[in-house]
Design a protein around this motif. Structure first.
Motif, PDB file in Angstrom:
ATOM      1  N   SER A  98      19.704  46.120  26.489  1.00  0.00           N
ATOM      2  CA  SER A  98      20.607  45.434  25.695  1.00  0.00           C
ATOM      3  C   SER A  98      21.624  44.976  26.637  1.00  0.00           C
ATOM      4  N   ARG A  99      22.186  46.027  27.582  1.00  0.00           N
ATOM      5  CA  ARG A  99      23.477  45.611  28.425  1.00  0.00           C
ATOM      6  C   ARG A  99      22.815  44.779  29.773  1.00  0.00           C
ATOM      7  N   ILE A 100      21.580  44.635  29.926  1.00  0.00           N
ATOM      8  CA  ILE A 100      20.895  43.968  30.976  1.00  0.00           C
ATOM      9  C   ILE A 100      20.899  42.494  30.436  1.00  0.00           C
ATOM     10  N   LEU A 101      20.181  42.413  29.037  1.00  0.00           N
ATOM     11  CA  LEU A 101      20.119  40.905  28.730  1.00  0.00           C
ATOM     12  C   LEU A 101      21.332  40.161  28.063  1.00  0.00           C
ATOM     13  N   ASP A 102      22.329  41.140  27.390  1.00  0.00           N
ATOM     14  CA  ASP A 102      23.330  40.579  26.809  1.00  0.00           C
ATOM     15  C   ASP A 102      24.902  40.873  27.483  1.00  0.00           C
ATOM     16  N   GLY A 103      24.555  41.801  28.417  1.00  0.00           N
ATOM     17  CA  GLY A 103      25.808  42.071  28.962  1.00  0.00           C
ATOM     18  C   GLY A 103      26.980  42.950  28.174  1.00  0.00           C
ATOM     19  N   THR A 104      27.971  43.136  28.672  1.00  0.00           N
ATOM     20  CA  THR A 104      28.840  44.056  27.968  1.00  0.00           C
ATOM     21  C   THR A 104      30.156  43.486  27.948  1.00  0.00           C
ATOM     22  N   PRO A 105      31.133  43.668  27.170  1.00  0.00           N
ATOM     23  CA  PRO A 105      32.211  43.066  26.941  1.00  0.00           C
ATOM     24  C   PRO A 105      33.402  43.542  28.347  1.00  0.00           C
ATOM     25  N   LEU A 106      34.089  42.586  28.539  1.00  0.00           N
ATOM     26  CA  LEU A 106      34.996  42.607  29.747  1.00  0.00           C
ATOM     27  C   LEU A 106      36.469  42.642  29.536  1.00  0.00           C
ATOM     28  N   ILE A 107      37.205  43.356  29.940  1.00  0.00           N
ATOM     29  CA  ILE A 107      38.571  43.474  29.603  1.00  0.00           C
ATOM     30  C   ILE A 107      39.155  42.416  30.791  1.00  0.00           C
ATOM     31  N   LEU A 108      39.957  41.207  30.353  1.00  0.00           N
ATOM     32  CA  LEU A 108      40.680  40.519  31.056  1.00  0.00           C
ATOM     33  C   LEU A 108      42.111  40.675  31.349  1.00  0.00           C
ATOM     34  N   MET A 109      42.682  41.188  30.121  1.00  0.00           N
ATOM     35  CA  MET A 109      44.121  41.659  30.456  1.00  0.00           C
ATOM     36  C   MET A 109      44.379  42.829  29.365  1.00  0.00           C
ATOM     37  N   GLY A 139      47.408  45.792  28.373  1.00  0.00           N
ATOM     38  CA  GLY A 139      48.946  46.303  28.578  1.00  0.00           C
ATOM     39  C   GLY A 139      49.868  45.205  29.388  1.00  0.00           C
ATOM     40  N   GLY A 140      49.419  44.096  29.405  1.00  0.00           N
ATOM     41  CA  GLY A 140      50.185  43.181  30.197  1.00  0.00           C
ATOM     42  C   GLY A 140      49.833  42.636  31.578  1.00  0.00           C
ATOM     43  N   PHE A 141      48.756  43.572  32.065  1.00  0.00           N
ATOM     44  CA  PHE A 141      48.426  43.412  33.373  1.00  0.00           C
ATOM     45  C   PHE A 141      47.101  42.555  33.415  1.00  0.00           C
ATOM     46  N   TRP A 142      47.003  41.905  34.264  1.00  0.00           N
ATOM     47  CA  TRP A 142      45.592  40.957  34.460  1.00  0.00           C
ATOM     48  C   TRP A 142      44.659  41.679  35.156  1.00  0.00           C
ATOM     49  N   ARG A 143      43.441  41.597  34.902  1.00  0.00           N
ATOM     50  CA  ARG A 143      42.341  42.188  35.775  1.00  0.00           C
ATOM     51  C   ARG A 143      41.681  41.193  36.727  1.00  0.00           C
ATOM     52  N   GLU A 144      42.550  40.825  37.714  1.00  0.00           N
ATOM     53  CA  GLU A 144      42.366  39.678  38.677  1.00  0.00           C
ATOM     54  C   GLU A 144      40.863  39.441  39.015  1.00  0.00           C
ATOM     55  N   ARG A 145      40.277  40.526  39.516  1.00  0.00           N
ATOM     56  CA  ARG A 145      38.814  40.687  40.028  1.00  0.00           C
ATOM     57  C   ARG A 145      37.888  40.170  38.912  1.00  0.00           C
ATOM     58  N   THR A 146      38.277  40.516  37.571  1.00  0.00           N
ATOM     59  CA  THR A 146      37.181  40.061  36.499  1.00  0.00           C
ATOM     60  C   THR A 146      37.420  38.587  36.260  1.00  0.00           C
ATOM     61  N   LEU A 147      38.669  38.171  36.300  1.00  0.00           N
ATOM     62  CA  LEU A 147      39.010  36.919  36.007  1.00  0.00           C
ATOM     63  C   LEU A 147      38.094  35.859  37.056  1.00  0.00           C
ATOM     64  N   LYS A 163      35.659  36.717  38.935  1.00  0.00           N
ATOM     65  CA  LYS A 163      33.974  36.877  38.947  1.00  0.00           C
ATOM     66  C   LYS A 163      33.578  35.972  37.609  1.00  0.00           C
ATOM     67  N   MET A 164      34.279  36.199  36.501  1.00  0.00           N
ATOM     68  CA  MET A 164      33.872  35.298  35.593  1.00  0.00           C
ATOM     69  C   MET A 164      34.228  33.812  35.480  1.00  0.00           C
ATOM     70  N   ARG A 165      34.940  33.427  36.356  1.00  0.00           N
ATOM     71  CA  ARG A 165      35.345  31.935  36.616  1.00  0.00           C
ATOM     72  C   ARG A 165      36.389  31.800  35.502  1.00  0.00           C
ATOM     73  N   ILE A 166      37.362  32.482  35.146  1.00  0.00           N
ATOM     74  CA  ILE A 166      38.360  32.148  34.012  1.00  0.00           C
ATOM     75  C   ILE A 166      39.647  31.982  34.478  1.00  0.00           C
ATOM     76  N   SER A 167      40.217  31.106  34.061  1.00  0.00           N
ATOM     77  CA  SER A 167      41.642  31.126  34.443  1.00  0.00           C
ATOM     78  C   SER A 167      42.576  31.299  33.221  1.00  0.00           C
ATOM     79  N   LYS A 168      43.872  31.912  33.740  1.00  0.00           N
ATOM     80  CA  LYS A 168      44.816  31.967  32.884  1.00  0.00           C
ATOM     81  C   LYS A 168      45.035  31.164  31.819  1.00  0.00           C
ATOM     82  N   PRO A 169      45.143  29.674  32.220  1.00  0.00           N
ATOM     83  CA  PRO A 169      45.548  28.776  31.158  1.00  0.00           C
ATOM     84  C   PRO A 169      44.297  28.770  30.253  1.00  0.00           C
ATOM     85  N   ASP A 170      43.015  29.122  30.471  1.00  0.00           N
ATOM     86  CA  ASP A 170      41.949  29.319  29.610  1.00  0.00           C
ATOM     87  C   ASP A 170      42.204  30.393  28.643  1.00  0.00           C
TER      88      ASP A 170
END
Length: 162
Positions: free
Chosen positions: A95-106, A108-116, A118-125
């Motif tokens: 299931s994890r391989i096919l569907d993936g897992t939820p990822l924390i982007l932010m 406690g007020g701190f961004w996870r820049e590497r995850t953003l 890697k997932m090609r997501i911008s803060k404006p998104d």
């Protein structure tokens, strides 16, 4: 001897009838294979839907033998999908391989820049999703999660919720 126009009309009618059959057949197959609400479709399920549609298209625009082949291929892929869904249900690893897992982007007020990145997501998104939930700025966001289905969920910061 049939004239050219009559033969063309018969071919067009045959194509239309195959298209109608294909539509109803795919609706039935997708209903039997399983369904989820549209926002919960995984990338894996989108691939299945487009693949089945492509197979049916071959049967619609080609000759009668292609329609039979398309139906057999769709049934085979549907059975394979059903088995894969069953294995996915029984095995959290698959299931994890096919569907993936939820990822924390932010959090406690701190961004996870590497995850953003890697997932090609911008803060404006992320802010656009926050605005949809009535948030005016990032300070109102506590935790932002990229869910398995590609949607973002935002938990308001403590004391900042509506």
């Amino acid at each position: 001897m049939p004239q050219q126009g009559e033969r063309m009309g018969a071919v067009a009618l045959s194509t239309v009838l195959r298209a109608v059959f294909g539509y109803y057949f795919l609706v039935l197959v997708v209903r039997v294979v399983g369904r989820r609400p549209g926002k919960q479709l995984t990338p894996f399920e989108f691939v299945l839907i487009f693949f089945l549609g492509g197979l049916m298209l071959t049967g619609i625009v080609a000759n009668e033998m292609s329609l039979t082949n398309a139906v057999c291929q769709i049934l085979a892929i549907s059975v394979a999908h059903y088995i894969l869904v069953w294995v996915r249900k029984k095995s959290p690893r698959v299931s994890r391989i096919l569907d993936g897992t939820p990822l924390i982007l932010m959090e406690g007020g701190f961004w996870r820049e590497r995850t953003l990145h890697k997932m090609r997501i911008s803060k404006p998104d992320v802010m656009a999703v926050g605005r949809d939930q009535g948030m005016k700025n990032f300070d109102e966001m506590g935790t932002v999660t990229l869910e398995r289905n590609g949607e973002m969920s935002i938990v308001p910061a403590e004391g900042k919720g509506k």
